[in-house]
Motif scaffolding. Structure first.
Motif, short mmCIF file in Angstrom:
data_model
loop_
_atom_site.label_atom_id
_atom_site.label_comp_id
_atom_site.label_asym_id
_atom_site.label_seq_id
_atom_site.Cartn_x
_atom_site.Cartn_y
_atom_site.Cartn_z
N VAL A 1 0.85 -1.20 0.00
CA VAL A 1 0.00 0.00 0.00
C VAL A 1 0.88 1.25 0.00
O VAL A 1 0.67 2.17 -0.81
N ASN A 2 1.87 1.29 0.88
CA ASN A 2 2.74 2.46 0.95
C ASN A 2 3.55 2.65 -0.32
O ASN A 2 3.75 3.78 -0.78
N ALA A 3 4.05 1.56 -0.91
CA ALA A 3 4.80 1.67 -2.16
C ALA A 3 3.92 2.26 -3.26
O ALA A 3 4.36 3.12 -4.03
N ALA A 4 2.67 1.80 -3.32
CA ALA A 4 1.76 2.31 -4.35
C ALA A 4 1.45 3.79 -4.11
O ALA A 4 1.52 4.60 -5.05
N LEU A 5 1.12 4.14 -2.87
CA LEU A 5 0.81 5.53 -2.56
C LEU A 5 2.00 6.44 -2.84
O LEU A 5 1.85 7.52 -3.43
N ALA A 6 3.19 6.02 -2.44
CA ALA A 6 4.39 6.83 -2.65
C ALA A 6 4.72 6.97 -4.13
O ALA A 6 5.36 7.94 -4.54
N SER A 7 4.24 6.02 -4.94
CA SER A 7 4.50 6.06 -6.38
C SER A 7 3.41 6.78 -7.15
O SER A 7 3.43 6.84 -8.38
N GLY A 8 2.43 7.33 -6.43
CA GLY A 8 1.39 8.12 -7.09
C GLY A 8 0.11 7.37 -7.42
O GLY A 8 -0.78 7.94 -8.05
N TRP A 9 -0.01 6.13 -6.99
CA TRP A 9 -1.23 5.36 -7.23
C TRP A 9 -2.13 5.46 -6.00
O TRP A 9 -1.67 5.75 -4.91
N GLY A 10 -3.40 5.15 -6.19
CA GLY A 10 -4.30 4.97 -5.07
C GLY A 10 -4.23 3.51 -4.64
O GLY A 10 -4.02 2.63 -5.48
N ALA A 11 -4.41 3.26 -3.36
CA ALA A 11 -4.34 1.88 -2.86
C ALA A 11 -5.18 1.73 -1.62
O ALA A 11 -5.34 2.67 -0.84
N ASN A 12 -5.70 0.51 -1.43
CA ASN A 12 -6.48 0.19 -0.24
C ASN A 12 -6.32 -1.28 0.09
O ASN A 12 -6.32 -2.12 -0.80
N TRP A 13 -6.19 -1.57 1.38
CA TRP A 13 -6.02 -2.94 1.90
C TRP A 13 -7.36 -3.41 2.43
O TRP A 13 -7.91 -2.81 3.35
N ILE A 14 -7.88 -4.50 1.86
CA ILE A 14 -9.17 -5.05 2.26
C ILE A 14 -9.00 -6.51 2.64
O ILE A 14 -8.20 -7.24 2.05
N SER A 15 -9.77 -6.93 3.65
CA SER A 15 -9.75 -8.35 4.03
C SER A 15 -11.19 -8.83 4.13
O SER A 15 -11.96 -8.64 3.21
N GLY A 16 -11.60 -9.42 5.24
CA GLY A 16 -12.96 -9.93 5.38
C GLY A 16 -13.01 -11.43 5.16
O GLY A 16 -11.98 -12.09 4.99
N TRP A 17 -14.21 -11.96 5.12
CA TRP A 17 -14.37 -13.42 5.08
C TRP A 17 -13.73 -14.05 3.85
O TRP A 17 -13.29 -15.21 3.91
N ALA A 18 -13.65 -13.35 2.74
CA ALA A 18 -13.05 -13.91 1.52
C ALA A 18 -11.54 -14.06 1.65
O ALA A 18 -10.89 -14.60 0.76
N ALA A 19 -10.97 -13.60 2.76
CA ALA A 19 -9.54 -13.73 2.98
C ALA A 19 -9.19 -15.00 3.75
O ALA A 19 -8.03 -15.41 3.76
N TYR A 20 -10.19 -15.64 4.39
CA TYR A 20 -9.86 -16.80 5.21
C TYR A 20 -10.84 -17.96 5.08
O TYR A 20 -10.64 -19.01 5.69
#
Length: 192
Positions: free
Chosen positions: A126-145
């Motif tokens: 997320v930080n690499a993307a944001l620092a490179s000028g992209w938008g980014a978001n970290w999502i989890s939830g039931w589909a992660a496990y």
């Protein structure tokens, strides 16, 4: 002591994720994404086990996962509103990097440290993307496990889960800030 990197300090002090629903085209292509993945892979990794890996999802893969959410979620007893949220997250995305927590057998490195490392990869991406000028978001939830989703959807093996679905794209508006923790309420200073 290393030289202070004021640009990095300023970035980390003000960084904000862009809500996934605000991300749009253009999305990073492979040449733009590979440096971000390289930066994320520099995450601390006790024992050099690389207990994580990446699955880059785009196009028909996102549609397939959106379609899988309903039957997999229903079989697992997930409430309909949470199933719909996962369907929308995949169907409306243009690019998602699934960071897979893939612990390795180790007598020296506990499972928990390997899982923490995978979570660190998510924030690093997320930080690499944001620092490179992209938008980014970290999502989890039931589909992660939920295995009923992970095995048919991503081909994960026993013991693997998704540490995070990192949504990437362009974000034209300034992401909204959110209330930040009160440092005094969450910090204990111990000197004895």
């Amino acid at each position: 002591m290393p030289t202070r990197n004021q640009a990095a300090v300023d970035f980390l002090t003000t960084r904000r994720s862009c809500p996934a629903k605000l991300l749009k085209a253009p999305y990073p292509d492979r040449a733009q994404l590979e440096p971000l993945l390289t930066m994320a892979a520099r995450t601390p990794d006790h024992g050099k086990l690389e207990p994580w890996r990446f699955i880059v999802l785009q196009g028909a893969a996102l549609t397939r996962l959106a379609d899988l959410a309903e039957p997999a979620g229903a079989e697992a007893g997930i409430p309909e509103d949470k199933i719909a949220k996962v369907q929308t997250a995949f169907a409306s995305a243009g690019l998602i990097v699934a960071v897979i927590s893939s612990p390795k057998p180790s007598e020296k490195i506990p499972l928990i440290e390997q899982v923490y490392s995978a979570g660190s990869v998510c924030l690093a991406l997320v930080n690499a993307a944001l620092a490179s000028g992209w938008g980014a978001n970290w999502i989890s939830g039931w589909a992660a496990y939920e295995d009923r989703f992970l095995q048919p959807g991503l081909g994960l093996t026993a013991g693997e889960t998704v540490a995070g679905y990192i949504h990437l794209g362009s974000c034209d508006s300034t992401p909204p800030d959110r209330p930040r923790p009160n440092l005094n309420a969450i910090t204990q200073w111990v000197d004895q």
